[in-house]
Scaffold this motif. Sequence first.
Motif, mmCIF file in Angstrom:
data_model
loop_
_atom_site.group_PDB
_atom_site.id
_atom_site.type_symbol
_atom_site.label_atom_id
_atom_site.label_comp_id
_atom_site.label_asym_id
_atom_site.label_seq_id
_atom_site.Cartn_x
_atom_site.Cartn_y
_atom_site.Cartn_z
ATOM 1 N N ASP A 199 0.828 -1.213 0.000
ATOM 2 C CA ASP A 199 0.000 0.000 0.000
ATOM 3 C C ASP A 199 0.860 1.261 0.000
ATOM 4 N N ASP B 153 2.431 1.693 -3.422
ATOM 5 C CA ASP B 153 1.434 2.214 -4.365
ATOM 6 C C ASP B 153 1.254 3.721 -4.190
ATOM 7 N N GLU B 154 1.256 4.191 -2.940
ATOM 8 C CA GLU B 154 1.135 5.627 -2.679
ATOM 9 C C GLU B 154 2.355 6.393 -3.186
ATOM 10 N N GLU C 23 4.204 5.513 -5.707
ATOM 11 C CA GLU C 23 4.042 5.536 -7.163
ATOM 12 C C GLU C 23 3.010 6.588 -7.586
ATOM 13 N N ASN C 24 1.884 6.651 -6.876
ATOM 14 C CA ASN C 24 0.839 7.627 -7.206
ATOM 15 C C ASN C 24 1.328 9.059 -7.053
ATOM 16 N N LEU C 25 2.112 9.318 -6.010
ATOM 17 C CA LEU C 25 2.651 10.653 -5.792
ATOM 18 C C LEU C 25 3.579 11.056 -6.945
ATOM 19 N N CYS C 26 4.407 10.133 -7.375
ATOM 20 C CA CYS C 26 5.320 10.406 -8.495
ATOM 21 C C CYS C 26 4.547 10.649 -9.792
ATOM 22 N N HIS C 27 3.518 9.847 -10.027
ATOM 23 C CA HIS C 27 2.675 10.058 -11.219
ATOM 24 C C HIS C 27 1.998 11.422 -11.164
ATOM 25 N N ALA C 28 1.532 11.820 -9.966
ATOM 26 C CA ALA C 28 0.839 13.097 -9.810
ATOM 27 C C ALA C 28 1.736 14.282 -10.161
ATOM 28 N N ARG D 202 7.228 7.332 -16.613
ATOM 29 C CA ARG D 202 6.918 6.006 -16.063
ATOM 30 C C ARG D 202 8.189 5.274 -15.612
ATOM 31 N N VAL E 249 9.315 6.711 -12.358
ATOM 32 C CA VAL E 249 8.394 6.291 -11.290
ATOM 33 C C VAL E 249 8.728 4.876 -10.828
ATOM 34 N N ARG F 213 10.040 3.651 -7.151
ATOM 35 C CA ARG F 213 9.349 2.596 -6.411
ATOM 36 C C ARG F 213 10.315 1.476 -6.028
#
Length: 94
Positions: free
Chosen positions: A32, A35-36, A38-43, A48, A51, A55
């Motif tokens: 979890d 995943d957060e 990764e989401n922060l980097c995508h934001a 990719r 990211v 991770r």
Amino acid sequence: MARAGSGRTRWAVEKRLEQLFRIGQSPQELPDVLDEVENLCHARGLARETVLDVRLVAEEMLTNFVKYAHVAQERAIELRLAVSSEAVRMEFRD
């Protein structure tokens, strides 16, 4: 950085998104958190490949902390992640 224009000064400020994660000693918490991360980097619009590199580094470090660090049960492992379009900074503490 300041720029002059039309008799006014304009400021260009680089936004940095930062988040602090607290992880217990359980390996079950890691997916979890990762995943957060990764989401922060995508934001922040990171590529990719970048990211996935971020991770991987976070996964390796946190897994090592969970397996080998002797942290008291009531204390958490901390990951401070700062992401901008120019840089990624990870700080790990146990």
